[in-house]
Design an enzyme around this catalytic site. Sequence first.
Site, PDB file in Angstrom:
ATOM      1  N   CYS A 123      -1.467   5.662   9.247  1.00 25.86           N
ATOM      2  CA  CYS A 123      -1.567   4.413   8.454  1.00 25.86           C
ATOM      3  C   CYS A 123      -2.693   4.595   7.460  1.00 25.86           C
ATOM      4  CB  CYS A 123      -2.206   3.554   9.490  1.00 25.86           C
ATOM      5  SG  CYS A 123      -3.381   3.584  10.395  1.00 25.86           S
ATOM      6  N   ARG A 178       0.868  -1.074  -0.006  1.00 27.29           N
ATOM      7  CA  ARG A 178      -0.076  -0.191  -0.046  1.00 27.29           C
ATOM      8  C   ARG A 178       0.730   1.265  -0.006  1.00 27.29           C
ATOM      9  NH1 ARG A 178      -4.720   0.145   4.317  1.00 27.29           N
ATOM     10  NH2 ARG A 178      -5.422   1.747   3.130  1.00 27.29           N
TER      11      ARG A 178
END
Length: 281
Positions: free
Chosen positions: A235, A177
């Site tokens: 995050c 990611r």
Amino acid sequence: MRPLISTTDLAAALAGPAGDRPVVLDVRWRLAGPPGADSYREGHVPGAVFADLDRMLAAEPGDGGRHPLPDPADLERDLRAAGVRTGVPVVAYDDADGSVAARAWWLLRWAGHAEVAVLDGGYAAWTAEGRPVSTEQPDPEPGDLTVRPGAMPVLDADEAAALARDGLLLDARAAQRYTGETEPVDPRPGHIPGAVNAPFAGHNREDGHWRTPEQLAARFEELGLRPGEPVGAYCGSGVTASSVVLALELAGHPGAGLYAGSWSHWSRDPGRPAATGTLPG
């Protein structure tokens, strides 16, 4: 209060005088289900109160991201309903990687409640040791906690970008990611330019327990953190990053900033740049 509590110490505290027992929050949650509330009803630490991530530990998803900070008045109401009282310790646990419990730890600290810890090993360690579980849902006496937000530093998008340039901003997501190879949840792939990838999974815990302060300190040094350098974390939605803030505190770097909106907030604005690849950018 130390950020972590062992199963042995929690069991001893729960066996003590009623007035000295900590409030225990069961914060089990999974992105893909099943609901943590179902697991709670099947069995939990005796006396634990269920606290749902989506309804108690975060506001409704929207412009602020997928798990924005709850309104202080709402948080105060919910914490009081769970029995949280001024001066009484709180222990949070989950049954996964500890990140949701860390979110509860961080949120209570942010709200001004210093006496809070994460159960090391979580529910898995508790049950593996054959400790008692209960299906009884307690009706706690209402607490009196007054939420005073701001006791832990929160970063907005501009502050996160500045920290990535002038300090150390850690991206707690998986490498795929971070690089932009995949983005299964948020509007677009990539990472905040200048941020350093510091995946939580498989690094801050070992065999279900948090690594030692020395191990964590060595990891953050490898990631480029220098003594006294400002540091923060983000995050996908501000949950896993809470565990990085906890790990930093265990490693001797308290007061790290949390970009609460994280990538789910940053990526909503097409005017904010997104870097891809393995380098900070």
